[in-house]
Write a protein that holds these residues in place. Structure first.
Motif, PDB file in Angstrom:
ATOM      1  N   LEU A  24       3.332   2.099   8.732  1.00 25.13           N
ATOM      2  CA  LEU A  24       2.543   2.835   7.755  1.00 25.13           C
ATOM      3  C   LEU A  24       2.707   2.231   6.363  1.00 25.13           C
ATOM      4  N   ILE A  25       1.580   1.934   5.712  1.00 23.20           N
ATOM      5  CA  ILE A  25       1.583   1.464   4.328  1.00 23.20           C
ATOM      6  C   ILE A  25       1.269   2.623   3.392  1.00 23.20           C
ATOM      7  N   ARG A  26       0.158   3.334   3.647  1.00 25.71           N
ATOM      8  CA  ARG A  26      -0.240   4.489   2.855  1.00 25.71           C
ATOM      9  C   ARG A  26      -0.893   5.484   3.800  1.00 25.71           C
ATOM     10  N   ALA A  27      -0.822   6.769   3.457  1.00 25.38           N
ATOM     11  CA  ALA A  27      -1.487   7.798   4.265  1.00 25.38           C
ATOM     12  C   ALA A  27      -1.974   8.922   3.374  1.00 25.38           C
ATOM     13  N   GLU A  28      -3.192   9.383   3.630  1.00 21.24           N
ATOM     14  CA  GLU A  28      -3.774  10.550   2.963  1.00 21.24           C
ATOM     15  C   GLU A  28      -3.764  10.432   1.436  1.00 21.24           C
ATOM     16  N   ASP A  29      -4.016   9.218   0.941  1.00 22.69           N
ATOM     17  CA  ASP A  29      -4.216   9.032  -0.490  1.00 22.69           C
ATOM     18  C   ASP A  29      -5.712   8.950  -0.773  1.00 22.69           C
ATOM     19  N   VAL A  30      -6.058   8.862  -2.053  1.00 23.91           N
ATOM     20  CA  VAL A  30      -7.466   8.842  -2.446  1.00 23.91           C
ATOM     21  C   VAL A  30      -7.875   7.424  -2.843  1.00 23.91           C
ATOM     22  N   ALA A  31      -8.942   6.947  -2.229  1.00 26.96           N
ATOM     23  CA  ALA A  31      -9.558   5.691  -2.644  1.00 26.96           C
ATOM     24  C   ALA A  31     -10.540   6.016  -3.763  1.00 26.96           C
ATOM     25  N   TRP A  32     -10.408   5.312  -4.892  1.00 28.54           N
ATOM     26  CA  TRP A  32     -11.166   5.667  -6.092  1.00 28.54           C
ATOM     27  C   TRP A  32     -11.942   4.460  -6.610  1.00 28.54           C
ATOM     28  N   SER A  33     -13.222   4.635  -6.859  1.00 34.79           N
ATOM     29  CA  SER A  33     -14.063   3.561  -7.386  1.00 34.79           C
ATOM     30  C   SER A  33     -14.714   3.990  -8.694  1.00 34.79           C
ATOM     31  N   ASP A  34     -14.239   3.416  -9.794  1.00 33.55           N
ATOM     32  CA  ASP A  34     -14.925   3.616 -11.072  1.00 33.55           C
ATOM     33  C   ASP A  34     -16.156   2.727 -11.160  1.00 33.55           C
ATOM     34  N   THR A  35     -16.108   1.601 -10.467  1.00 26.54           N
ATOM     35  CA  THR A  35     -17.240   0.676 -10.500  1.00 26.54           C
ATOM     36  C   THR A  35     -18.505   1.327  -9.962  1.00 26.54           C
ATOM     37  N   HIS A  36     -18.376   2.042  -8.847  1.00 33.52           N
ATOM     38  CA  HIS A  36     -19.547   2.632  -8.192  1.00 33.52           C
ATOM     39  C   HIS A  36     -19.512   4.162  -8.195  1.00 33.52           C
ATOM     40  N   ALA A  48     -18.298   3.009   9.962  1.00 29.32           N
ATOM     41  CA  ALA A  48     -18.229   1.712   9.285  1.00 29.32           C
ATOM     42  C   ALA A  48     -18.547   1.861   7.801  1.00 29.32           C
ATOM     43  N   LEU A  49     -19.534   2.690   7.479  1.00 34.80           N
ATOM     44  CA  LEU A  49     -19.863   2.941   6.081  1.00 34.80           C
ATOM     45  C   LEU A  49     -18.692   3.618   5.368  1.00 34.80           C
ATOM     46  N   GLN A  50     -18.073   4.555   6.044  1.00 30.16           N
ATOM     47  CA  GLN A  50     -16.923   5.262   5.489  1.00 30.16           C
ATOM     48  C   GLN A  50     -15.768   4.291   5.224  1.00 30.16           C
ATOM     49  N   MET A  51     -15.449   3.448   6.199  1.00 31.39           N
ATOM     50  CA  MET A  51     -14.363   2.500   6.059  1.00 31.39           C
ATOM     51  C   MET A  51     -14.656   1.461   4.972  1.00 31.39           C
ATOM     52  N   SER A  52     -15.917   1.049   4.866  1.00 28.24           N
ATOM     53  CA  SER A  52     -16.270   0.061   3.845  1.00 28.24           C
ATOM     54  C   SER A  52     -16.111   0.652   2.451  1.00 28.24           C
ATOM     55  N   ALA A  53     -16.460   1.937   2.293  1.00 24.06           N
ATOM     56  CA  ALA A  53     -16.316   2.588   0.993  1.00 24.06           C
ATOM     57  C   ALA A  53     -14.848   2.640   0.575  1.00 24.06           C
ATOM     58  N   TYR A  54     -13.983   3.049   1.489  1.00 25.93           N
ATOM     59  CA  TYR A  54     -12.558   3.100   1.169  1.00 25.93           C
ATOM     60  C   TYR A  54     -12.020   1.690   0.871  1.00 25.93           C
ATOM     61  N   SER A  55     -12.400   0.733   1.696  1.00 25.82           N
ATOM     62  CA  SER A  55     -11.854  -0.620   1.571  1.00 25.82           C
ATOM     63  C   SER A  55     -12.273  -1.313   0.284  1.00 25.82           C
ATOM     64  N   HIS A  56     -13.468  -0.985  -0.231  1.00 22.75           N
ATOM     65  CA  HIS A  56     -13.985  -1.641  -1.432  1.00 22.75           C
ATOM     66  C   HIS A  56     -13.740  -0.833  -2.706  1.00 22.75           C
ATOM     67  N   ALA A  57     -12.942   0.226  -2.613  1.00 22.81           N
ATOM     68  CA  ALA A  57     -12.617   1.005  -3.810  1.00 22.81           C
ATOM     69  C   ALA A  57     -11.769   0.180  -4.770  1.00 22.81           C
ATOM     70  N   ASP A  58     -11.752   0.584  -6.033  1.00 21.36           N
ATOM     71  CA  ASP A  58     -11.007  -0.159  -7.048  1.00 21.36           C
ATOM     72  C   ASP A  58      -9.505   0.057  -6.959  1.00 21.36           C
ATOM     73  N   ARG A  59      -9.118   1.286  -6.616  1.00 25.30           N
ATOM     74  CA  ARG A  59      -7.697   1.610  -6.648  1.00 25.30           C
ATOM     75  C   ARG A  59      -7.394   2.776  -5.722  1.00 25.30           C
ATOM     76  N   ILE A  60      -6.108   3.036  -5.575  1.00 23.18           N
ATOM     77  CA  ILE A  60      -5.613   4.178  -4.816  1.00 23.18           C
ATOM     78  C   ILE A  60      -4.951   5.136  -5.778  1.00 23.18           C
ATOM     79  N   ILE A  61      -5.189   6.428  -5.590  1.00 25.62           N
ATOM     80  CA  ILE A  61      -4.480   7.451  -6.354  1.00 25.62           C
ATOM     81  C   ILE A  61      -3.623   8.234  -5.365  1.00 25.62           C
ATOM     82  N   THR A  62      -2.320   8.238  -5.596  1.00 23.34           N
ATOM     83  CA  THR A  62      -1.389   8.876  -4.671  1.00 23.34           C
ATOM     84  C   THR A  62      -1.358  10.381  -4.877  1.00 23.34           C
ATOM     85  N   ALA A  63      -0.584  11.060  -4.044  1.00 27.37           N
ATOM     86  CA  ALA A  63      -0.524  12.524  -4.085  1.00 27.37           C
ATOM     87  C   ALA A  63      -0.018  13.048  -5.420  1.00 27.37           C
TER      88      ALA A  63
END
Length: 278
Positions: free
Chosen positions: A131-143, A187-202
């Motif tokens: 496990l690297i990260r779990a149940e964090d927020v993928a955040w995109s200010d760009t989009h 796939a759309l869901q995974m692409s959105a998370y993967s291309h986010a700018d950053r992660i925000i933890t709990a």
């Protein structure tokens, strides 16, 4: 330190609030995916109502005799009740999966959830992810979107792309699904998370999105489990961004495109007699 990421519901959609600036609210990934056309839903909902009516004719007839409107509400709520039950099971399973992948002892679980526990344990034993990260927020200010992902895992893969403890490490964005099947929009869901700018933890800490080598979905039902690779490349992400623009159209732009009438019918004439009678 910033606070945790809060969410709100607005117009049937979930929005994530920036922990550093509460004035910034971005729509959630799943709400954006709601812009996808789903013509099959109308058939499925009609089928749920029809099956409920046929399977409980005497009960529905008795209800209709006493309260016709109540009977109508009961029937038209068939799909919603089923969805709520499935969502509750899914939430319990996701909670269980997070505890298990973090190494927590879970003990006995409800009989309805036990098959999911067994299959997730088999997945952990077979694939042996880290496990690297779990149940964090993928955040995109760009989009301007955000969403909570299930996990980022490190998995050793062989040259054939299958789990192999002698293989190379790969960091993978993962999602757990407990639905009847796996559907392409993951796939759309995974692409959105993967291309986010950053992660925000709990606790609200912002971290850079790690370099990812791919995406996958772990599909678990009471009967079986399967770990499947998912495309989350730029082509798929471009489709998600189209839906992001459609979301803005639906919630904002569409409400501004038609102006007030600049000419219209005079309406029905109200006579003096009618005015005096009021």
């Amino acid at each position: 330190m910033a606070g945790t990421v809060r969410t709100i519901q607005r117009g049937g959609s979930r929005f994530y609030i920036d922990p550093e600036n509460p004035a910034i609210k971005y729509p959630g990934v799943t709400s954006i995916l709601g812009m996808l056309p789903k013509p099959f839903l109308a058939y499925w909902q009609a089928k749920m109502v029809a099956e409920l009516a046929v399977d409980s004719l005497p009960f529905v007839q008795q209800m209709a005799d006493r309260d016709r409107a109540g009977a109508v509400d009961y029937l038209k709520g068939a799909a919603r009740r089923y969805t709520n039950i499935r969502a509750d099971i899914g939430s319990q399973a996701h909670d269980l999966f997070e505890r298990m992948i973090r190494g927590e002892y879970v003990g006995r679980v409800h009989p309805d959830i036990e098959p999911y526990r067994v299959h997730f344990a088999e997945f952990l034993d077979r694939v042996q992810p880290t496990l690297i990260r779990a149940e964090d927020v993928a955040w995109s200010d760009t989009h301007k979107y955000a969403g909570s992902f299930d996990g980022i895992l490190s998995v050793r893969l062989g040259e054939d792309g299958k789990p192999d403890q002698q293989g190379e490490d790969a960091q993978i964005m993962c999602d757990w699904k407990t639905s009847k099947s796996t559907y392409p929009d993951v796939a759309l869901q995974m692409s959105a998370y993967s291309h986010a700018d950053r992660i925000i933890t709990a606790d609200g800490t912002a971290l850079p999105m790690p370099k990812l080598d791919g995406a996958a979905v772990l599909h678990i039902t009471p009967d079986q489990w399967a770990f499947k690779p998912v495309r989350a490349d730029q082509e798929i992400f471009d489709v998600f961004l189209t839906l992001r623009r459609v979301f803005d159209w639906d919630r904002e732009t569409s409400k501004t495109v038609i102006g007030r009438a600049i000419a219209q019918s005079a309406g029905r004439l109200v006579t003096g007699t009618e005015r005096r009678a009021k």
